[in-house]
Every structure is written in structure tokens, then in C-alpha cells.
Write a protein that holds these residues in place. Structure first.
Motif, PDB file in Angstrom:
ATOM      1  N   ASP A 109      36.630  35.513  23.139  1.00 10.40           N
ATOM      2  CA  ASP A 109      35.352  35.907  22.883  1.00 10.40           C
ATOM      3  C   ASP A 109      34.730  36.931  23.777  1.00 10.40           C
ATOM      4  OD1 ASP A 109      35.183  34.153  20.623  1.00 10.40           O
ATOM      5  OD2 ASP A 109      34.325  32.517  21.622  1.00 10.40           O
ATOM      6  N   LEU A 110      34.965  36.614  25.141  1.00 11.50           N
ATOM      7  CA  LEU A 110      34.753  37.577  26.079  1.00 11.50           C
ATOM      8  C   LEU A 110      35.203  38.971  25.837  1.00 11.50           C
ATOM      9  CD1 LEU A 110      34.612  35.465  29.350  1.00 11.50           C
ATOM     10  CD2 LEU A 110      32.437  36.435  28.048  1.00 11.50           C
ATOM     11  N   LEU A 111      36.615  38.986  25.445  1.00 11.67           N
ATOM     12  CA  LEU A 111      37.059  40.181  25.346  1.00 11.67           C
ATOM     13  C   LEU A 111      36.659  40.888  24.103  1.00 11.67           C
ATOM     14  CD1 LEU A 111      40.974  39.371  26.031  1.00 11.67           C
ATOM     15  CD2 LEU A 111      39.430  41.140  27.313  1.00 11.67           C
ATOM     16  N   TYR A 112      36.484  40.169  22.956  1.00 12.22           N
ATOM     17  CA  TYR A 112      35.868  40.692  21.906  1.00 12.22           C
ATOM     18  C   TYR A 112      34.271  41.342  22.076  1.00 12.22           C
ATOM     19  CZ  TYR A 112      39.687  39.146  18.975  1.00 12.22           C
ATOM     20  OH  TYR A 112      40.780  38.834  18.478  1.00 12.22           O
ATOM     21  N   ASN A 113      33.523  40.669  22.951  1.00 11.11           N
ATOM     22  CA  ASN A 113      32.278  41.108  23.194  1.00 11.11           C
ATOM     23  C   ASN A 113      32.318  42.077  23.973  1.00 11.11           C
ATOM     24  OD1 ASN A 113      31.021  38.978  21.919  1.00 11.11           O
ATOM     25  ND2 ASN A 113      30.898  37.512  23.693  1.00 11.11           N
TER      26      ASN A 113
ATOM     27  N   PHE B  96      31.493  48.097  24.340  1.00 12.53           N
ATOM     28  CA  PHE B  96      32.134  49.382  24.664  1.00 12.53           C
ATOM     29  C   PHE B  96      32.049  50.183  23.398  1.00 12.53           C
ATOM     30  CE2 PHE B  96      36.144  51.964  24.437  1.00 12.53           C
ATOM     31  CZ  PHE B  96      35.920  52.914  25.344  1.00 12.53           C
ATOM     32  N   LYS B  97      32.144  49.872  22.492  1.00  9.68           N
ATOM     33  CA  LYS B  97      31.939  50.655  21.280  1.00  9.68           C
ATOM     34  C   LYS B  97      30.619  51.006  20.926  1.00  9.68           C
ATOM     35  CE  LYS B  97      36.021  49.024  18.240  1.00  9.68           C
ATOM     36  NZ  LYS B  97      36.165  48.424  17.179  1.00  9.68           N
ATOM     37  N   ARG B  98      29.670  50.018  21.401  1.00 14.57           N
ATOM     38  CA  ARG B  98      28.169  50.315  21.249  1.00 14.57           C
ATOM     39  C   ARG B  98      27.945  51.569  22.166  1.00 14.57           C
ATOM     40  NH1 ARG B  98      25.719  46.097  23.098  1.00 14.57           N
ATOM     41  NH2 ARG B  98      24.804  46.960  24.817  1.00 14.57           N
TER      42      ARG B  98
ATOM     43  N   ASP C 284      27.392  45.803  30.336  1.00 12.56           N
ATOM     44  CA  ASP C 284      27.519  44.793  29.755  1.00 12.56           C
ATOM     45  C   ASP C 284      29.029  44.305  29.380  1.00 12.56           C
ATOM     46  OD1 ASP C 284      24.901  44.082  29.648  1.00 12.56           O
ATOM     47  OD2 ASP C 284      24.526  44.924  27.689  1.00 12.56           O
ATOM     48  N   ALA C 285      29.662  45.349  28.899  1.00 12.76           N
ATOM     49  CA  ALA C 285      31.059  45.338  28.821  1.00 12.76           C
ATOM     50  C   ALA C 285      32.095  44.925  30.024  1.00 12.76           C
ATOM     51  CB  ALA C 285      31.849  46.637  28.228  1.00 12.76           C
ATOM     52  N   LEU C 286      31.518  45.347  31.244  1.00 12.52           N
ATOM     53  CA  LEU C 286      32.324  45.136  32.587  1.00 12.52           C
ATOM     54  C   LEU C 286      31.894  43.752  32.989  1.00 12.52           C
ATOM     55  CD1 LEU C 286      31.580  48.588  34.480  1.00 12.52           C
ATOM     56  CD2 LEU C 286      33.941  47.672  33.563  1.00 12.52           C
ATOM     57  N   ARG C 287      30.520  43.422  32.659  1.00 12.75           N
ATOM     58  CA  ARG C 287      30.299  42.022  33.026  1.00 12.75           C
ATOM     59  C   ARG C 287      31.369  40.947  32.335  1.00 12.75           C
ATOM     60  NH1 ARG C 287      25.581  41.142  30.393  1.00 12.75           N
ATOM     61  NH2 ARG C 287      26.919  40.443  28.949  1.00 12.75           N
ATOM     62  N   ASP C 288      31.346  41.273  31.034  1.00 11.37           N
ATOM     63  CA  ASP C 288      32.480  40.263  30.226  1.00 11.37           C
ATOM     64  C   ASP C 288      33.831  40.555  30.731  1.00 11.37           C
ATOM     65  OD1 ASP C 288      30.076  39.321  28.908  1.00 11.37           O
ATOM     66  OD2 ASP C 288      30.397  40.349  27.105  1.00 11.37           O
TER      67      ASP C 288
ATOM     68  N   VAL D 235      43.302  47.501  30.178  1.00 13.68           N
ATOM     69  CA  VAL D 235      43.175  48.478  29.171  1.00 13.68           C
ATOM     70  C   VAL D 235      41.412  48.786  29.030  1.00 13.68           C
ATOM     71  CG1 VAL D 235      43.635  49.465  26.912  1.00 13.68           C
ATOM     72  CG2 VAL D 235      45.381  48.449  28.129  1.00 13.68           C
ATOM     73  N   LEU D 236      40.864  47.794  28.637  1.00  8.86           N
ATOM     74  CA  LEU D 236      39.428  47.774  28.414  1.00  8.86           C
ATOM     75  C   LEU D 236      38.832  48.286  29.579  1.00  8.86           C
ATOM     76  CD1 LEU D 236      38.682  45.205  25.879  1.00  8.86           C
ATOM     77  CD2 LEU D 236      38.171  47.524  25.609  1.00  8.86           C
ATOM     78  N   LEU D 237      39.056  47.368  30.845  1.00  7.31           N
ATOM     79  CA  LEU D 237      38.328  47.926  31.939  1.00  7.31           C
ATOM     80  C   LEU D 237      38.568  49.417  32.324  1.00  7.31           C
ATOM     81  CD1 LEU D 237      39.158  44.699  34.225  1.00  7.31           C
ATOM     82  CD2 LEU D 237      36.738  45.852  33.682  1.00  7.31           C
ATOM     83  N   ALA D 238      39.965  50.011  32.328  1.00  5.69           N
ATOM     84  CA  ALA D 238      40.078  51.294  32.352  1.00  5.69           C
ATOM     85  C   ALA D 238      39.272  52.306  31.532  1.00  5.69           C
ATOM     86  CB  ALA D 238      41.630  51.808  32.302  1.00  5.69           C
ATOM     87  N   GLN D 239      39.172  52.037  30.234  1.00  5.79           N
ATOM     88  CA  GLN D 239      38.355  52.881  29.342  1.00  5.79           C
ATOM     89  C   GLN D 239      36.968  52.681  29.739  1.00  5.79           C
ATOM     90  OE1 GLN D 239      39.982  50.769  25.752  1.00  5.79           O
ATOM     91  NE2 GLN D 239      40.835  52.707  25.117  1.00  5.79           N
TER      92      GLN D 239
END
Length: 116
Positions: free
Chosen positions: A3-7, A12-14, A33-37, A49-53
Motif C-alpha cells: 500500500d505504501l508503494l502504491y501510495n 509521484f504521478k500527482r 509525500d512520496a518520499l515519506r511513504d 526505482v521510485l526513490l530515484a525517480q
């Protein structure tokens, strides 16, 4: 965890959408918010990958409004990108890092918002 990854992916998309509309401050909040999750999830490929992006995207925006802290985002994004096998993320990180180093040598501000 999932759930945290999806959030984080939604944040990130937002953030990307807000940045495209010119709402830099809103995008920065979404990236935060993305980094917090993401930092609440144990290390794994998708998280890195998401952290890098997110860090690299935040760096590109931060150059415009918070140049003093932008380099920290670049360093983090570059570091996470290097741990992934995601070619597009690694390539973006390398290009941004190269631009940053060139700007430091030339004492000029790196180009922002260039399509990659």
C-alpha cells in the motif's frame, strides 16, 4: 508495504502532473509525500526505482525555487539510480549529474526542464 508503494506512486504521478501544469510548490509537496511513504518501506527494487525517480524529479524542480537544497536531491537520486537495473532511470541520473558537474565547473546554473 504494498500500500505504501502504491501510495508513493500516486503521489509521484500527482507531482509530475502538478509540475507539468506549472504548480511547482504543489509538486514539491507531492514529492515529499512520496518520499515519506517510500522511506517507510524496506529496501527493494521497486522502492529504489521510485526513490530515484522522485529525488531526480524533485531536483529538477528545486533548482528553480530552492537551489541551495537541490544538489542534495540530485545526490540521493543519483545514488538510488545506481542501485537499480532500470536503464532509463540510470541514464537520467547520469545526464543530470553530468550537467550538474559541468555547471559547477563553469559556475552557471544547470539547464532546467529540458526534455530527456
Amino acid at each position: 508495504m504494498r500500500d505504501l508503494l502504491y501510495n508513493a506512486a500516486r503521489h509521484f504521478k500527482r507531482g509530475k502532473a502538478l509540475a507539468e501544469r506549472g504548480d511547482i510548490r504543489g509538486a514539491m509537496v507531492a514529492y515529499k509525500d512520496a518520499l515519506r511513504d517510500l522511506h517507510a518501506v524496506k529496501p527493494q527494487r521497486m522502492r529504489n526505482v521510485l526513490l530515484a525517480q522522485v529525488y531526480l524529479s524533485r531536483y529538477q524542480l528545486a533548482q528553480q525555487i530552492e537551489p541551495a537544497t537541490a544538489a542534495g536531491d540530485l545526490r540521493m537520486g543519483y545514488s538510488y539510480a545506481r542501485t537499480t537495473k532500470e536503464a532509463s532511470v540510470r541514464q537520467l541520473a547520469e545526464e543530470l549529474w553530468r550537467d550538474y558537474l559541468e555547471a559547477q565547473r563553469g559556475d552557471k546554473i544547470p539547464t532546467v526542464g529540458r526534455e530527456r
